[in-house]
Design an enzyme around this catalytic site. Sequence first.
Site, short mmCIF file in Angstrom:
data_model
loop_
_atom_site.label_atom_id
_atom_site.label_comp_id
_atom_site.label_asym_id
_atom_site.label_seq_id
_atom_site.Cartn_x
_atom_site.Cartn_y
_atom_site.Cartn_z
NE ARG A 294 -3.67 -2.05 2.79
CZ ARG A 294 -3.49 -3.17 3.48
NH1 ARG A 294 -2.34 -3.38 4.11
NH2 ARG A 294 -4.46 -4.08 3.56
CE1 TYR B 277 -5.57 -5.51 -4.60
CE2 TYR B 277 -6.83 -3.91 -3.34
CZ TYR B 277 -5.68 -4.27 -4.01
OH TYR B 277 -4.64 -3.39 -4.09
CG HIS C 277 -5.28 0.84 -5.06
ND1 HIS C 277 -5.07 0.05 -3.96
CD2 HIS C 277 -6.41 0.37 -5.64
CE1 HIS C 277 -6.04 -0.84 -3.86
NE2 HIS C 277 -6.86 -0.67 -4.87
CE LYS D 22 -6.47 -0.25 4.46
NZ LYS D 22 -7.77 -0.48 3.79
#
Length: 327
Positions: free
Chosen positions: A164, A292, A257, A188
């Site tokens: 990321r 995703y 991304h 995250k």
Amino acid sequence: MTESGTDTGNNELAPIPRSLEKWLDQFAHYQVGERALSAHTVQNYQRQLQHMARYFVSLGITSWQQIEPNHVRLLATQSKRHGLKPASIRTQLSALRSFLDYLIRQNQLSANPAKGVSAPKADKPLPKNLDVDEVNQLLNVTDDEPLSIRDRAMMELMYGAGLRLSELTGLDLKSVSFHAGEVRVLGKGSKQRLCPISGEAVIWLKNWLKIRGQFAAADESALFVSSRGQRISQRNVQKRMAEWGQKQSLHSHINPHKLRHSYATHMLESSGDLRAVQELLGHANLSTTQIYTHLDFDHLAKVYDQAHPRARKRGARESESSSKKER
């Protein structure tokens, strides 16, 4: 309850009893006088509230005190059934909550029945990935300018490890272990994971580290720094990548991304191992990885049929059994 009673498409002509309408009028005056909203905004509120009031009338409701959470859920369900988009339903419910909160302040209600009722979730648009040739075209940075070397190192690492943007800019010098062939990432939820690195990512990281001292102070811990010698910002990375997309003559807009998504897609296409890709990406839930990487059900079923010992078609098992008997 009849079908016509739940059909929001036929409510425009249904009259609104004065017991409901008088509070809509007072709410409109409140919005203009105390909240100082524009006439256009108030009209939008009123139009939505009147439409909802007609729907509630079709359910047999003649006073706002009769509305229950189930009525609001029915409203959201019927709105969706008649083609209203999730974002529009959210706006609709927001207007209703505001109005019912007003009734609470006017001592007409003790609780807001629209609280806790959510609109249907909108489908998230899937990001477009680059194909392998496009990735190679982007990463074919050949000039030897120090910042170009840094940029290629960043892009090679993002694509090579599926990072990321926040994970890339958060890397320190100590995050990278060339001996172990891995980079320690803070993802995250402050969860750490190890991402394997090799090949071009390692080569260009080493190239960058040879010249990093031209920019970074001796006590700077960041792996990637800006031309001012400080930890590079996410905005700077986004800007540089967009510029490289243009320089390398790619037709689609390039962003961090998109490289991560391309990494996930290419890894999954090559391996078919959804669980491994989940771990590499740092996803908490497998379903996130499936969405995703826009993995379709047919591919999942094929992987399942090939992998599970009792999932193969009966005919295939019988054929295999007959073959063993013949041998």
